[in-house]
Design an enzyme around this catalytic site. Structure first.
Site, PDB file in Angstrom:
ATOM      1  N   LYS A   1      37.961  71.375   4.675  1.00 37.00           N
ATOM      2  CA  LYS A   1      37.174  71.524   5.907  1.00 37.00           C
ATOM      3  C   LYS A   1      35.700  71.173   5.679  1.00 37.00           C
ATOM      4  O   LYS A   1      35.221  71.157   4.553  1.00 37.00           O
ATOM      5  CB  LYS A   1      37.310  72.967   6.423  1.00 37.00           C
TER       6      LYS A   1
HETATM    7  C1  LIG Z   1      43.835  72.890  13.465  1.00 38.26           C
HETATM    8  C2  LIG Z   1      44.102  73.872  12.377  1.00 38.26           C
HETATM    9  N1  LIG Z   1      44.497  75.109  12.688  1.00 38.26           N
HETATM   10  C3  LIG Z   1      44.731  76.037  11.747  1.00 38.26           C
HETATM   11  C4  LIG Z   1      44.558  75.769  10.416  1.00 38.26           C
HETATM   12  C5  LIG Z   1      44.875  76.818   9.421  1.00 38.26           C
HETATM   13  O1  LIG Z   1      43.845  77.075   8.529  1.00 38.26           O
HETATM   14  P1  LIG Z   1      44.175  77.555   7.040  1.00 38.26           P
HETATM   15  O2  LIG Z   1      44.709  76.407   6.289  1.00 38.26           O
HETATM   16  O3  LIG Z   1      42.835  78.016   6.542  1.00 38.26           O
HETATM   17  O4  LIG Z   1      45.148  78.672   7.144  1.00 38.26           O
HETATM   18  C6  LIG Z   1      44.139  74.500  10.034  1.00 38.26           C
HETATM   19  C7  LIG Z   1      43.931  74.163   8.613  1.00 38.26           C
HETATM   20  O5  LIG Z   1      44.391  73.215   8.075  1.00 38.26           O
HETATM   21  C8  LIG Z   1      43.915  73.519  11.028  1.00 38.26           C
HETATM   22  O6  LIG Z   1      43.522  72.282  10.711  1.00 38.26           O
END
Ligand SMILES: Cc1ncc(COP(=O)(O)O)c(C=O)c1O
Length: 387
Positions: free
Chosen positions: A191
């Site tokens: 990110k």
């Molecule tokens: C659009 C979206 N939602 C939710 C997530 C979930 O985040 P995490 O990987 O920190 O659990 C991500 C991460 O890749 C994402 O890109």
């Protein structure tokens, strides 16, 4: 000589690479030496800094942007019998969390221009059982926030913004996180702001923040060891101080990160203009340089005009020393979702996008010369493999 050996002197360009400064690395070492490595003072400082960034709104950190979405739904009171409207063009956690809390995901197709949920279709999908909306800001491009919240207000719906990819993005001069209902960020390694893994919820008031704190760690109340109690069913979602220290180090640079990404995105548009790929019908992202944080640069391939598949196209990029990714195949076509009644053809724009999209390298450590190299490679492949 093969393509790869001809270019082997050029270092491989991955599609993403985090930029962690030396001060942050030293800060992590200090945390590791401090004797307190899990949730503690670094988290407190990270929450305070995030809250300041989000205009003073309460913020609670979590160990992922999936945990934040799930807890966001719980705080909004979403549970069995409720429907939650979201997009099929996202990372699958966006809709998995809806099942996780016992509710039902309802998809609305995307607008092919922005690749975000189509707000007309969202509105048409509202039923008496709809309790909440999870809009996703794909690649860090927000949806039309004025329209989104007008719809939410009119139908009395909660909004949990999946801003996992949108840290640093804005809407009409306000930061994502500063406005709206519940906002969910991810700090996953790829990110724009990373904490290695992690996430944060931006909340409306201290009651919600206290609930978030309890859901984050087994529902325990704040009383001392003698009076320890647990009054909601919480999980184990706390962020380590090592991670929080990384996040704090990143936050210092977020304005520059966003600016650099916008400039690299502009270089992509300039590099592709009038080239073979665009002439064949390759799709480019929505050119928004005011709001988007340019988390990714996603093209769509004109596969019907090419003699190779997407996987082969990505292999060709790799042979030219360039990494790429796919974000994301349409969620409703995954086995779990098909087993729950979803079918091909239901959301054609998301299906087409999911089947043709390729994410090109975009990160702050790359240069405009790298962008030019990628554009050249894409055009070259399109020329070589045109039907
Ligand atoms: C659009 C979206 N939602 C939710 C997530 C979930 O985040 P995490 O990987 O920190 O659990 C991500 C991460 O890749 C994402 O890109």
């Amino acid at each position: 000589m093969t393509q790869s050996s001809a270019q082997s002197s050029v270092p491989f360009l991955p599609f993403v690479k985090p930029e962690i400064d030396e001060e942050t690395i030293q800060g992590v070492v200090d945390v590791l030496r401090s004797g307190w490595i899990t949730t503690g003072p670094q988290n407190q400082a990270f929450e305070a800094a995030l809250s300041e960034y989000c205009g003073g709104r309460p913020v609670r950190t979590f160990n992922s942007g999936t945990a934040t979405l799930e807890i966001g739904l719980r705080i909004a009171g979403v549970g069995p019998g409720d429907e939650v409207i979201t997009t099929p063009a996202s990372w699958v956690s966006t809709s998995n969390v809806i099942y996780e809390v016992g509710a039902t995901p309802v998809f609305a197709d995307i607008d092919p221009l922005t690749r975000n949920i189509d707000l007309d279709k969202l509105e048409a999908a509202i039923t008496p059982r709809t309790k909440a909306i999870i809009p996703v800001f794909l690649s860090g491009l927000p949806v039309d926030m004025d329209r989104l919240y007008a719809i939410a207000r009119q139908h009395k719906l909660r909004v949990i913004e999946d801003a996992a990819q949108a840290f640093g993005a804005s809407w009409n001069g306000k930061r994502i996180g500063e406005l709206g209902d519940i906002v969910s960020f991810s700090f996953h390694a790829n990110k724009n702001l990373t904490a290695i893994e992690g996430g944060a919820l931006v909340l409306n008031n201290e009651d919600e923040a206290e609930l978030a704190r309890k859901y984050r760690l087994q529902g325990i109340t704040r009383t001392g060891l003698d009076g320890m109690d647990c009054d909601v069913l919480g999980g184990k979602y706390n962020l380590t101080d090592v991670a929080a220290r990384v996040g704090l180090g990143q936050l210092k640079h977020i304005e520059r990160f966003t600016l650099q990404r916008r400039n690299l995105a502009k270089a992509y548009f300039a590099g592709f203009e009038g080239g073979a790929a665009v002439k064949l019908g390759m799709g480019l992202p929505h050119a928004d340089f005011a709001n988007s944080n340019w988390h990714m640069f996603q093209i769509t391939l004109p596969l019907e005009k090419l003699t190779l598949t997407r996987a082969e196209f990505m292999e060709q990029l790799k042979e030219r020393g360039i990494g790429s990714g796919v974000h994301y195949p349409a969620i409703h076509l995954f086995t779990l979702y098909r087993e729950r009644g979803f079918r091909a053809g239901m959301f054609p724009h998301a299906e087409r996008f999911g089947a043709t999209t390729v994410t090109l390298p975009l990160f702050t450590l790359m240069t405009e010369a790298d962008v030019a190299r990628v554009c050249h490679a894409v055009n070259d492949i399109c020329t070589q493999f045109a039907k």
